[in-house]
Design an enzyme around this catalytic site. Structure first.
Site, PDB file in Angstrom:
ATOM      1  N   ASP A 207       0.819  -1.220   0.000  1.00  0.00           N
ATOM      2  CA  ASP A 207       0.000   0.000   0.000  1.00  0.00           C
ATOM      3  C   ASP A 207       0.849   1.266   0.000  1.00  0.00           C
ATOM      4  OD1 ASP A 207      -2.396  -1.537   0.097  1.00  0.00           O
ATOM      5  OD2 ASP A 207      -2.085  -1.805   2.249  1.00  0.00           O
ATOM      6  N   ARG A 208       2.012   1.179  -0.602  1.00  0.00           N
ATOM      7  CA  ARG A 208       2.942   2.308  -0.729  1.00  0.00           C
ATOM      8  C   ARG A 208       3.491   2.791   0.612  1.00  0.00           C
ATOM      9  NH1 ARG A 208       2.770   0.183  -4.996  1.00  0.00           N
ATOM     10  NH2 ARG A 208       2.661   1.205  -7.020  1.00  0.00           N
ATOM     11  N   LEU A 209       3.383   1.976   1.639  1.00  0.00           N
ATOM     12  CA  LEU A 209       4.010   2.303   2.918  1.00  0.00           C
ATOM     13  C   LEU A 209       5.419   1.721   2.919  1.00  0.00           C
ATOM     14  CD1 LEU A 209       1.077   1.765   5.451  1.00  0.00           C
ATOM     15  CD2 LEU A 209       1.905   3.899   4.440  1.00  0.00           C
TER      16      LEU A 209
END
Length: 212
Positions: free
Chosen positions: A190-192
């Site tokens: 999740d683009r973390l």
């Protein structure tokens, strides 16, 4: 305009935690570099080096890392090239390794300088003959009208040095980048993404997690 906004990859490999990091950025780099080699990543020693011209215009190109230790990272180049001319004016540079198959990136900032002629000669003599001749042929970054001119010059130099060892060109040699900053980036769900920086403070490295 071609719309490629839906192109994306989901990063699914392991994340990165502080307790997994070595306190030395050089040893952390070595760990990741060796993993890229072991997993047969394409040219794991390829990195982008960014320089800035006298009029503050940045430029980038890909070169090959040939040596490294705790003193810095070494690559070789023509000393008359565009990057060499920019380095003469501004010794601050940035390096970037993109090991995308491992969902990893390493960014390094530092100061660059030439290595000794003795060290450059030692590496030059280890190169294949064709690469040695290539160093003599290319006036790197200069305009050339055709490839055939380069090939003709290559043949001329090859014949000239057909007997004995190829002499070391005075206009060619190595640079060493002495880091003051590292960033290790690991892709996350999740683009973390997981990002950790190493900043040189006097003689020690301060480690911090960065927001993605």
């Amino acid at each position: 305009m071609t719309d490629i906004s839906q192109m994306r990859e989901e990063y699914t490999k392991n994340g990165l935690r502080r307790d997994e990091l070595n306190d030395s950025p050089f040893l952390q780099f070595e760990k990741w570099f060796n993993q890229a080699v072991d997993l047969k990543h394409i040219e794991p020693n390829a990195f982008t080096i960014a320089t800035v011209s006298e009029d503050m215009k940045p430029s980038q190109r890909t070169v090959l890392l040939k040596m490294y230790d705790t003193s810095g990272f070494v690559f070789f180049s023509n000393y008359g090239s565009k990057k060499a001319k920019e380095i003469e004016k501004n010794q601050n540079v940035s390096m970037h390794f993109a090991w995308l198959g491992l969902e990893r990136q390493v960014r390094i900032e530092g100061v660059i300088e030439k290595i000794s002629k003795t060290e450059s000669l030692k590496y030059f003599l280890s190169r294949p003959k064709g690469s040695q001749i290539g160093a003599w042929v290319s006036h790197q970054s200069e305009v050339v009208n055709s490839r055939s001119l380069l090939e003709a010059k290559f043949d001329e130099i090859r014949k000239k040095f057909s007997k004995g060892e190829i002499p070391f060109p005075s206009f060619w040699g190595g640079y060493i980048i002495k880091p003051t900053f590292f960033e290790f980036w690991q892709g996350g769900h999740d683009r973390l993404h997981d990002r950790f920086s190493y900043s040189l403070e006097k003689s020690s490295w301060s480690i911090n997690r960065l927001e993605p």
